[in-house]
Structures are given as C-alpha cells and as structure tokens.
Design an enzyme around this catalytic site. Structure first.
Site, PDB file in Angstrom:
ATOM      1  N   SER A  61      83.599  59.254   7.903  1.00  0.00           N
ATOM      2  CA  SER A  61      82.255  59.595   7.711  1.00  0.00           C
ATOM      3  C   SER A  61      81.310  59.234   8.759  1.00  0.00           C
ATOM      4  O   SER A  61      80.189  59.762   8.846  1.00  0.00           O
ATOM      5  CB  SER A  61      81.754  59.004   6.196  1.00  0.00           C
ATOM      6  OG  SER A  61      82.226  59.418   5.309  1.00  0.00           O
ATOM      7  N   LYS A  64      79.726  62.153  10.264  1.00  0.00           N
ATOM      8  CA  LYS A  64      78.434  62.835   9.637  1.00  0.00           C
ATOM      9  C   LYS A  64      77.291  62.711  10.575  1.00  0.00           C
ATOM     10  O   LYS A  64      76.306  63.188  10.632  1.00  0.00           O
ATOM     11  CB  LYS A  64      78.431  62.316   8.445  1.00  0.00           C
ATOM     12  CG  LYS A  64      79.367  62.374   7.387  1.00  0.00           C
ATOM     13  CD  LYS A  64      79.301  61.973   6.131  1.00  0.00           C
ATOM     14  CE  LYS A  64      80.491  62.243   5.289  1.00  0.00           C
ATOM     15  NZ  LYS A  64      80.571  61.136   4.136  1.00  0.00           N
ATOM     16  N   TYR A 188      84.767  70.550   6.719  1.00  0.00           N
ATOM     17  CA  TYR A 188      84.258  69.160   6.410  1.00  0.00           C
ATOM     18  C   TYR A 188      85.623  68.090   6.676  1.00  0.00           C
ATOM     19  O   TYR A 188      85.551  67.045   7.173  1.00  0.00           O
ATOM     20  CB  TYR A 188      84.045  69.069   4.923  1.00  0.00           C
ATOM     21  CG  TYR A 188      83.696  67.623   4.442  1.00  0.00           C
ATOM     22  CD1 TYR A 188      82.594  66.966   4.961  1.00  0.00           C
ATOM     23  CD2 TYR A 188      84.576  67.057   3.532  1.00  0.00           C
ATOM     24  CE1 TYR A 188      82.420  65.573   4.319  1.00  0.00           C
ATOM     25  CE2 TYR A 188      84.259  65.652   3.119  1.00  0.00           C
ATOM     26  CZ  TYR A 188      83.154  65.116   3.690  1.00  0.00           C
ATOM     27  OH  TYR A 188      83.054  63.774   2.832  1.00  0.00           O
ATOM     28  N   TYR A 240      75.969  54.217   2.362  1.00  0.00           N
ATOM     29  CA  TYR A 240      76.264  54.519   0.807  1.00  0.00           C
ATOM     30  C   TYR A 240      75.251  53.379  -0.049  1.00  0.00           C
ATOM     31  O   TYR A 240      74.399  53.091   0.169  1.00  0.00           O
ATOM     32  CB  TYR A 240      77.419  54.564   0.272  1.00  0.00           C
ATOM     33  CG  TYR A 240      78.463  55.413   1.404  1.00  0.00           C
ATOM     34  CD1 TYR A 240      77.976  56.826   1.468  1.00  0.00           C
ATOM     35  CD2 TYR A 240      79.400  54.786   1.866  1.00  0.00           C
ATOM     36  CE1 TYR A 240      78.621  57.320   2.499  1.00  0.00           C
ATOM     37  CE2 TYR A 240      80.298  55.473   2.905  1.00  0.00           C
ATOM     38  CZ  TYR A 240      79.777  56.896   3.214  1.00  0.00           C
ATOM     39  OH  TYR A 240      80.411  57.591   3.990  1.00  0.00           O
ATOM     40  N   VAL A 258      85.595  55.430   5.961  1.00  0.00           N
ATOM     41  CA  VAL A 258      86.617  54.623   5.066  1.00  0.00           C
ATOM     42  C   VAL A 258      87.858  54.317   5.856  1.00  0.00           C
ATOM     43  O   VAL A 258      88.895  53.917   5.680  1.00  0.00           O
ATOM     44  CB  VAL A 258      86.932  55.404   3.900  1.00  0.00           C
ATOM     45  CG1 VAL A 258      85.611  55.511   2.944  1.00  0.00           C
ATOM     46  CG2 VAL A 258      87.396  56.935   4.050  1.00  0.00           C
TER      47      VAL A 258
END
Length: 306
Positions: A61, A64, A188, A240, A258
């Site tokens: 992530s 992103k 993705y 998050y 992760v």
C-alpha cells in the site's frame, strides 16, 4: 545521522516482539520476520542506511502514495469526486463504509480508495500500459531503472483477493467505474506488488520532503501546495485505523504497507523508509513504527514540534 540510525537498527534487532507477518497473502507469509532496514534520504543528496537496506520487499500500500500523485497530475481536483479525504476509522479492507457512503471510498489510501484511484489513472488503457506508466514514474523518482513488479506476489494477491474483488464490484454497482472491473483489479494487484528496498523508497519520496521538487533531477513533480496536501493525507489516513496512533507516537506523515514497509516524510528535512515485515494487529510494521518513533524523538522532526 548515521550513528542514530545504526543505534536504532541495533535496538530493533534486539527487540523480541517483532510482530507477525501478513499471512493472508501466501507469498508475504514466507518472508523472514527477523529483518529490519532503515534509510534516511536528505534533499541535499545524502543517504544514510542501516540494516538490510538493499533487500527488496513488496511495498504493497505504500504504492498508493505514487498512484495518488499520478492521478492528481492527470485529473487534478476531479480525483476528489471519486474518493474522499477523511480518515476511515475502519480496517483497510472494510466494506461497511462503502455501503453507507454510496460506493465512494473515504480516502485514497484504504483499499477501496486505491482501487478507485487505479480506475481513474487507467483512462481506458490496458493494465500493462498503466502499470508501465506507474513503474516508470517510480523509477524516475528514485533514479533507479531496476525497480519492477514481483510477479509471484502479484499472482498470490490475485488468488487470495476475494475481499478486494468484492470492494471493486460493490463500487461498480453504484456506477462509479470507468474501466472493466477485472482490468482495474489487475492494475491494483500489480502496483501493490512492486518490489523496492528502503534506499529506493526513501529516494522516491524525496519530492514530498522538498516542496514537490525531486532533488535527484531538479524536476517539479507536484506544486508545493499539492505536496503539502499529499503529506496531510498521509498523516491523517496513511495508517488506516492506526493513523491517530502513528501521528501520536511519530508525528510525521507516513504511509504503511502490509509488506512491512513505511514511507515517512519530514517536510523540508528528509524522506525516511523503514522495513520490518512483522506487523501489529492493525497491519502496520511493528518495528518500523517503533524505529520512526525513536528517530523522530532523536531528531526533533515531528511536525508537531520537538
């Protein structure tokens, strides 16, 4: 700086509780959790590293940040019609908020938001073309043409990506998608499977520490205003439902993955990449967070003051 990060690396290796590796992506479950790396990159060009800073890992992530930057460059403020700018307060793969908010993800860093960002970047192109653009952008930022996608991780993600597939089709049910869902998911899964080491990642993030300018090339990647806003989103949404805890402990904009990586930005001062594959219960690198907390304390780099 070198003595500070050497000391941190030594302390991390001696720490017994290193967290647990992500097991829901089989390829990540195989990674040795007894690894730690840290790199601090300064706008001046100086690079300081400790630990296994040349070991490649799946950035997941953290990618992103770069896809959001690309999307903003292509579409400007239209991006905010597709995703919000608020912390989620829910796990990164939650579907609950999507139903309440009519398929518009809360922010671009949760999984649903990043899938929506992938859709906006594609603009009718095939996944291979879009991924080539993403990879080329990251290579340019880090001044390293060796960066590529770990195909084993990508296949592993696709085989176990039922939740992300559900998120994508749920958003599509509200009429939000501009490209075929399977192609968006392919884009993705693959951009999350980009493999980098901490040196490459820290260099790639330098434009966010340098008013939007990539010091490697002197190129303006984004305006100072946009760099500030990306950093703000990293601070409020980059971890998050652990973003508040990270801000409380570290006090820097940061984006976790992760795979155990974290990219942190000290605006005007440095881009920092840490990697340790063991995660805390929320899914953020346990030792990576601790290392950044110590670094921020020793340097006084917290955006909230020393």
């Amino acid at each position: 700086m070198q003595s500070i990060i050497d000391e941190i690396a030594e302390q991390m290796l001696l720490t017994e509780d290193k967290g647990k590796v992500a097991t829901y992506i089989p390829q990540l479950a195989r990674v040795d959790s007894n690894q730690f790396a840290i790199t601090v990159a300064l706008p001046s060009g100086e690079i300081f590293s400790a630990g296994c800073a040349n070991t490649l890992f799946s950035i997941q992530s953290v990618s992103k940040v770069f896809t959001l930057t690309l999307a903003l460059g292509k579409l400007g403020d239209y991006v905010w019609t597709r995703v919000g700018r608020e912390p989620s307060g829910d796990p990164f793969n939650s579907i609950v908020q999507l139903e309440h908010e009519h398929g518009r993800p809360r922010n671009p860093f949760i999984n649903a938001g990043a899938i929506a960002i992938a859709d906006t970047i594609m603009q009718g192109h095939e996944p291979k073309e879009t991924l080539a653009e993403i990879i080329q952008f990251i290579r340019f930022l880090s001044d390293d043409d060796s960066i590529t996608i770990d195909e084993k991780v990508a296949r592993s993600e696709q085989k176990t990506g039922a939740r992300n597939t559900s998120l994508a089709y749920f958003m599509a049910s509200f009429g939000h998608f501009e490209n075929p869902v399977e192609k968006v998911l392919g884009t993705y899964f693959h951009h999350c499977s980009i493999a980098m080491n901490t040196v490459q990642l820290a260099k790639a993030g330098l434009f966010l520490a340098n008013n939007g300018i990539n010091p490697n090339s002197g190129t303006a990647i984004v305006s100072p205003k946009r760099a500030k806003r990306i950093n703000a989103l990293m601070l409020t949404c980059g971890h998050y439902d652990g973003s508040g805890e990270f801000a409380f402990r570290v006090g820097l904009p940061g984006k976790s993955g992760v795979g155990g990586g974290i990219l942190a930005i000290a605006p005007g001062k440095a881009s920092i990449a840490v990697w340790s594959p063991g995660l805390d219960p929320i899914g953020n690198s346990k030792l990576g967070t601790l290392a950044l907390e110590i670094l921020a304390a020793k340097t006084g780099w917290s955006v909230f003051g020393e």
